[in-house]
Design a protein around this motif. Structure first.
Motif, mmCIF file in Angstrom:
data_model
loop_
_atom_site.group_PDB
_atom_site.id
_atom_site.type_symbol
_atom_site.label_atom_id
_atom_site.label_comp_id
_atom_site.label_asym_id
_atom_site.label_seq_id
_atom_site.Cartn_x
_atom_site.Cartn_y
_atom_site.Cartn_z
ATOM 1 N N VAL A 38 3.394 -18.468 6.305
ATOM 2 C CA VAL A 38 2.844 -17.139 6.078
ATOM 3 C C VAL A 38 2.436 -16.536 7.414
ATOM 4 O O VAL A 38 1.932 -17.225 8.298
ATOM 5 N N ALA A 39 2.702 -15.242 7.537
ATOM 6 C CA ALA A 39 2.260 -14.475 8.703
ATOM 7 C C ALA A 39 1.651 -13.179 8.194
ATOM 8 O O ALA A 39 2.106 -12.630 7.182
ATOM 9 N N SER A 40 0.632 -12.702 8.886
ATOM 10 C CA SER A 40 -0.076 -11.501 8.457
ATOM 11 C C SER A 40 0.150 -10.359 9.431
ATOM 12 O O SER A 40 0.150 -10.556 10.641
ATOM 13 N N SER A 41 0.322 -9.161 8.862
ATOM 14 C CA SER A 41 0.425 -7.960 9.679
ATOM 15 C C SER A 41 -0.963 -7.516 10.098
ATOM 16 O O SER A 41 -1.936 -7.749 9.398
ATOM 17 N N GLY A 44 1.883 -9.200 -2.652
ATOM 18 C CA GLY A 44 0.733 -8.321 -2.791
ATOM 19 C C GLY A 44 0.955 -6.989 -2.111
ATOM 20 O O GLY A 44 1.968 -6.340 -2.321
ATOM 21 N N ASP A 45 0.039 -6.629 -1.245
ATOM 22 C CA ASP A 45 0.097 -5.331 -0.584
ATOM 23 C C ASP A 45 1.057 -5.294 0.601
ATOM 24 O O ASP A 45 1.177 -4.290 1.275
ATOM 25 N N GLY A 46 1.742 -6.404 0.866
ATOM 26 C CA GLY A 46 2.731 -6.445 1.939
ATOM 27 C C GLY A 46 2.182 -6.832 3.285
ATOM 28 O O GLY A 46 2.930 -6.909 4.257
#
Length: 85
Positions: A38-41, A72-74
């Motif tokens: 997983v990576a987050s913006s 989810g919200d991308g």
């Protein structure tokens, strides 16, 4: 970045791409065939380049990409990997 223990990883089945790229994860004792990255913006930053760097890194160690999706919200992008060896 805190080290992710093999026990913790075996329970969650998910590892952050940045932890993997910084060497805080050791997959040698990972007991499962599948794993999610997983990576987050962030502000003005896409999660995709970091996620794909982690995918490329794992491909050097017998893992292959199954699929990529935003949940989810991308803001979180996941890559689902399968160990081939």
């Amino acid at each position: 970045m805190a080290f992710v223990s093999p026990q913790q990883l075996a329970q969650t089945l998910v590892v952050r791409a940045d932890s993997l790229l910084q060497g805080a994860v050791d997959l040698r004792a990972y007991p499962h065939r599948h794993l999610a990255l997983v990576a987050s913006s962030g502000f003005m930053r896409s999660a995709v380049p970091q996620l794909m760097q982690a995918v490329e890194h794992l491909s050097n160690y017998g893992w292959e990409l199954v699929t990529v999706t935003a949940v989810g919200d991308g803001h979180n992008v996941y890559a689902f990997m399968r160990r081939t060896t």
